[in-house]
Design a protein around this motif. Structure first.
Motif, PDB file in Angstrom:
ATOM      1  N   ARG A 117       0.825  -1.218   0.000  1.00  0.00           N
ATOM      2  CA  ARG A 117       0.000   0.000   0.000  1.00  0.00           C
ATOM      3  C   ARG A 117       0.849   1.254   0.000  1.00  0.00           C
ATOM      4  O   ARG A 117       0.332   2.361   0.037  1.00  0.00           O
ATOM      5  CB  ARG A 117      -0.884   0.018   1.262  1.00  0.00           C
ATOM      6  N   LEU A 118       2.164   1.024  -0.061  1.00  0.00           N
ATOM      7  CA  LEU A 118       3.114   2.121   0.153  1.00  0.00           C
ATOM      8  C   LEU A 118       2.854   3.342  -0.714  1.00  0.00           C
ATOM      9  O   LEU A 118       2.948   4.484  -0.262  1.00  0.00           O
ATOM     10  CB  LEU A 118       4.518   1.567  -0.125  1.00  0.00           C
ATOM     11  N   PHE A 119       2.490   3.106  -1.977  1.00  0.00           N
ATOM     12  CA  PHE A 119       2.347   4.232  -2.907  1.00  0.00           C
ATOM     13  C   PHE A 119       0.902   4.680  -3.066  1.00  0.00           C
ATOM     14  O   PHE A 119       0.592   5.471  -3.929  1.00  0.00           O
ATOM     15  CB  PHE A 119       2.962   3.861  -4.267  1.00  0.00           C
ATOM     16  N   GLN A 120       0.020   4.120  -2.207  1.00  0.00           N
ATOM     17  CA  GLN A 120      -1.367   4.579  -2.269  1.00  0.00           C
ATOM     18  C   GLN A 120      -1.530   5.790  -1.356  1.00  0.00           C
ATOM     19  O   GLN A 120      -0.834   5.905  -0.345  1.00  0.00           O
ATOM     20  CB  GLN A 120      -2.309   3.460  -1.818  1.00  0.00           C
ATOM     21  N   PRO A 121      -2.478   6.693  -1.712  1.00  0.00           N
ATOM     22  CA  PRO A 121      -2.635   7.896  -0.881  1.00  0.00           C
ATOM     23  C   PRO A 121      -3.150   7.546   0.520  1.00  0.00           C
ATOM     24  O   PRO A 121      -3.811   6.526   0.711  1.00  0.00           O
ATOM     25  CB  PRO A 121      -3.645   8.752  -1.647  1.00  0.00           C
ATOM     26  N   PHE A 122      -2.851   8.400   1.442  1.00  0.00           N
ATOM     27  CA  PHE A 122      -3.306   8.335   2.838  1.00  0.00           C
ATOM     28  C   PHE A 122      -2.834   7.088   3.581  1.00  0.00           C
ATOM     29  O   PHE A 122      -3.469   6.634   4.529  1.00  0.00           O
ATOM     30  CB  PHE A 122      -4.848   8.464   2.926  1.00  0.00           C
ATOM     31  N   GLN A 123      -1.745   6.502   3.160  1.00  0.00           N
ATOM     32  CA  GLN A 123      -1.176   5.359   3.879  1.00  0.00           C
ATOM     33  C   GLN A 123      -0.016   5.891   4.720  1.00  0.00           C
ATOM     34  O   GLN A 123       0.989   6.339   4.184  1.00  0.00           O
ATOM     35  CB  GLN A 123      -0.637   4.306   2.901  1.00  0.00           C
ATOM     36  N   THR A 124      -0.228   5.908   6.009  1.00  0.00           N
ATOM     37  CA  THR A 124       0.840   6.433   6.869  1.00  0.00           C
ATOM     38  C   THR A 124       0.925   5.648   8.172  1.00  0.00           C
ATOM     39  O   THR A 124      -0.081   5.090   8.628  1.00  0.00           O
ATOM     40  CB  THR A 124       0.614   7.937   7.157  1.00  0.00           C
ATOM     41  N   THR A 125       2.125   5.589   8.710  1.00  0.00           N
ATOM     42  CA  THR A 125       2.258   4.966  10.033  1.00  0.00           C
ATOM     43  C   THR A 125       2.677   6.031  11.043  1.00  0.00           C
ATOM     44  O   THR A 125       3.009   5.713  12.181  1.00  0.00           O
ATOM     45  CB  THR A 125       3.329   3.858  10.006  1.00  0.00           C
ATOM     46  N   LYS A 126       2.679   7.295  10.574  1.00  0.00           N
ATOM     47  CA  LYS A 126       3.136   8.376  11.457  1.00  0.00           C
ATOM     48  C   LYS A 126       1.943   9.098  12.074  1.00  0.00           C
ATOM     49  O   LYS A 126       0.944   9.324  11.383  1.00  0.00           O
ATOM     50  CB  LYS A 126       3.965   9.385  10.660  1.00  0.00           C
ATOM     51  N   ALA A 127       2.091   9.460  13.334  1.00  0.00           N
ATOM     52  CA  ALA A 127       1.006  10.134  14.034  1.00  0.00           C
ATOM     53  C   ALA A 127       0.600  11.416  13.314  1.00  0.00           C
ATOM     54  O   ALA A 127      -0.584  11.718  13.160  1.00  0.00           O
ATOM     55  CB  ALA A 127       1.443  10.429  15.471  1.00  0.00           C
ATOM     56  N   GLU A 128       1.590  12.142  12.832  1.00  0.00           N
ATOM     57  CA  GLU A 128       1.296  13.420  12.183  1.00  0.00           C
ATOM     58  C   GLU A 128       1.289  13.299  10.661  1.00  0.00           C
ATOM     59  O   GLU A 128       1.200  14.295   9.952  1.00  0.00           O
ATOM     60  CB  GLU A 128       2.384  14.453  12.545  1.00  0.00           C
ATOM     61  N   GLY A 129       1.456  12.072  10.162  1.00  0.00           N
ATOM     62  CA  GLY A 129       1.643  11.903   8.711  1.00  0.00           C
ATOM     63  C   GLY A 129       0.357  12.057   7.918  1.00  0.00           C
ATOM     64  O   GLY A 129      -0.743  11.827   8.424  1.00  0.00           O
ATOM     65  N   MET A 130       0.504  12.470   6.664  1.00  0.00           N
ATOM     66  CA  MET A 130      -0.651  12.588   5.765  1.00  0.00           C
ATOM     67  C   MET A 130      -0.722  11.369   4.857  1.00  0.00           C
ATOM     68  O   MET A 130      -1.759  11.074   4.260  1.00  0.00           O
ATOM     69  CB  MET A 130      -0.474  13.825   4.880  1.00  0.00           C
ATOM     70  N   GLY A 131       0.411  10.727   4.684  1.00  0.00           N
ATOM     71  CA  GLY A 131       0.445   9.569   3.785  1.00  0.00           C
ATOM     72  C   GLY A 131       0.289   9.939   2.321  1.00  0.00           C
ATOM     73  O   GLY A 131      -0.180   9.135   1.509  1.00  0.00           O
ATOM     74  N   MET A 132       0.674  11.160   1.947  1.00  0.00           N
ATOM     75  CA  MET A 132       0.537  11.589   0.550  1.00  0.00           C
ATOM     76  C   MET A 132       1.882  11.643  -0.177  1.00  0.00           C
ATOM     77  O   MET A 132       1.937  11.624  -1.408  1.00  0.00           O
ATOM     78  CB  MET A 132      -0.091  12.996   0.483  1.00  0.00           C
ATOM     79  N   GLY A 133       2.968  11.724   0.609  1.00  0.00           N
ATOM     80  CA  GLY A 133       4.290  11.967   0.009  1.00  0.00           C
ATOM     81  C   GLY A 133       4.666  10.960  -1.066  1.00  0.00           C
ATOM     82  O   GLY A 133       4.981  11.331  -2.209  1.00  0.00           O
TER      83      GLY A 133
END
Ligand code: ADP
Length: 501
Positions: free
Chosen positions: A449-465
């Motif tokens: 799922r790494l390159f899918q949007p909104f996938q993050t494991t960070k508390a403040e992350g957006m998962g968009m990068g």
């Protein structure tokens, strides 16, 4: 010696000579009297009609014709003999013959009268044109097929002369350009092309015509009859058919160009949003970066005041201190300049770029972030990298994102274990950059799922990068992937195609 190099001959000898000429003739020769009775039937006639001479001599020539000609032949002859308009004599024409088997076949017939004989005699030469007819019919059928193919082809097709003048066009080309076939046939490929693209067209066209290239494929802007621009892809090949011709196939790419432009605009907006958000994440590092020179400026200014308080200040020292203030102000200004450049929201522009320079700029930009997180950076930059055709700002953004993710991933590691390695290399069809860190790596369940949007494991992350980064790289014809084989930590690899010369 007589006329034409023949000896004068006795009548018997002359008759023998003509007989042998008639026998040797490749065309069928048939001589009839004025009633239509066959008197001579040569070997070729035997071969053509399937009768032996014996079988037909003394019989009426209508035997060799199918109906209705057979029934009307006597009347034809009577008309001709009676001084009526000779419908056949002296004129070669195509008629139908009938073989002994009953089969009818096309033949070319020439009829003449043997001069000076009484009663009158007529001589007919007959050539079986069955094979020729078959070829003509096959050719006509082929032409018909080709016409149908051209008429029903969904893409524009034309044939043009070396001058560029169109000599054949199909309905799809008319539909594409808005012109009628007659209008198109009075114009040239260049007339249809927008003025800005004419030089380019001429070059490609001339190259094909002059045999420098067997074919050419180019994207051009054409002008529709209503004045609008149509984007076309022209594929031209030179063919030799009597005179040199270029056969062109024209695909309408207008929709594609429009949607490409739209998707470029969307991805540019997305990329910009990504940069703004990255900058937001870097805000404290940036504030620190600017704060440092400001703190230094303040300290230097106090030092100046102290020097001035001394009554007779040391001029050289005062100058040095003021120069330091100037240098620090420039440093702060430099940081601001880089930030503004990074978030600028301008049209995406592709330029021939050096990936090594791009990553160098990124490492400079992230320098403070890297230092404050005590990350040791090693670089191995290839000196034979092919040039890549990219928007440098967007590729910087991808690299910065990889570097920042690496910094985040290694935050929990002891400081001495935080290592980042950047390697560039010449790939099979372009340039490659890998960014490997000594962090924990990407968890197995996250990799897909790494390159899918909104996938993050960070508390403040957006998962968009990573999703923005992957789409930027894909839009450049390249690929961003996670390298599974990373010995330790995570490794991201970006491939970009080499710029075409
Ligand atoms: P964000 O950084 O906002 O989470 P990204 O799309 O950049 O968004 O990253 C998505 C996720 O991928 C991260 O939350 C993290 O779980 C994982 N990731 C990215 N880079 C690394 C890395 N270098 N090491 C470990 N995990 C990573």
């Amino acid at each position: 010696m007589g006329v034409n190099g023949t000896h004068p001959a006795a009548p018997d000898e002359l008759a023998a000579r003509y007989r042998s000429i008639i026998e040797a003739t490749v065309d069928g020769v048939i001589i009839i009297d004025e009633h239509g009775t066959i008197e001579t039937f040569n070997r070729a006639a035997e071969r053509i009609f399937g009768y032996t001479a014996e079988e037909v001599l003394g019989r009426n020539v209508s035997l060799l014709m199918p109906e209705p000609d057979a029934g009307r032949h006597d009347a034809y002859m009577q008309r001709s003999l009676g001084g009526g308009e000779p419908r056949i004599i002296g004129i070669g024409r195509q008629v139908l013959g009938r073989r002994k088997s009953g089969e009818t076949f096309p033949l070319e017939l020439g009829v003449g009268e043997i001069a000076g004989l009484a009663p009158r005699r007529f001589i007919g030469t007959v050539r079986d044109i069955t094979r020729r007819r078959q070829l003509e019919d096959a050719l006509a059928a082929r032409e018909q097929e080709l016409t149908q193919l051209l008429d029903n082809a969904p893409i524009g097709i034309f044939a043009a002369a070396s001058s560029g003048r169109l000599v054949q066009v199909n309905p799809a080309l008319c539909a594409l350009t808005g012109y009628s076939a007659a209008e198109l046939l009075a114009t040239t490929v260049s007339d249809l092309t927008a003025p800005e693209d004419r030089d380019y067209l001429r070059e490609a066209y001339v190259a094909v015509f002059e045999g420098e290239r067997s074919e050419c494929q180019c994207r051009l802007r054409w002008m529709h009859r209503d004045g609008s621009i149509i984007h076309v892809e022209l594929h031209a090949v030179a063919v030799e058919s009597g005179s040199p011709l270029v056969i062109g196939q024209v695909l309408n790419r207008t929709e594609q160009v429009r949607s490409e432009r739209e998707s470029r605009e969307i991805s540019a907006r997305l990329a910009h949003a990504g940069r703004v958000s990255t900058l937001g994440e870097m805000a404290s590092a940036i504030a620190h970066e600017i704060n440092q020179p400001l703190t230094a400026i303040s300290a230097f200014a106090q030092a100046c005041c102290r020097l001035l308080d001394q009554g007779e200040p040391d001029q050289a020292m005062l100058r040095d201190t003021l120069e330091s203030i100037g240098a620090q102000a420039l440093r702060a200004g430099d940081v601001v300049r880089r930030i503004r450049g990074f978030v600028s929201n301008r049209e995406s522009a592709r330029v021939a770029s050096d990936l090594n320079q791009i990553i160098a700029a990124v490492l400079e930009f992230a320098d403070f972030d890297l230092r404050s997180h005590e990350v040791q950076v090693t670089t191995r930059l290839a000196d034979d990298l092919p040039t890549v055709l990219v928007d440098p700002l967007q590729i910087q953004q991808v690299c910065l994102n990889l570097v920042r993710n690496a910094i985040d991933a290694m935050d929990a590691q002891p400081a001495e274990q935080r290592r980042l390695e950047i390697v560039t290399a010449r790939g099979s069809n372009g340039a490659t950059l890998s960014c490997s860190d000594s962090g924990p790596g990407v968890p197995a369940d996250m990799r897909e799922r790494l390159f899918q949007p909104f996938q993050t494991t960070k508390a403040e992350g957006m998962g968009m990068g990573l999703s923005i980064s992957a789409s930027i790289v894909a839009a450049h014809g390249g690929r961003l992937r996670y390298a599974d084989d990373a010995a330790n930590g995570a490794s991201f690899v970006m491939n970009l195609p080499a710029a075409l010369d």
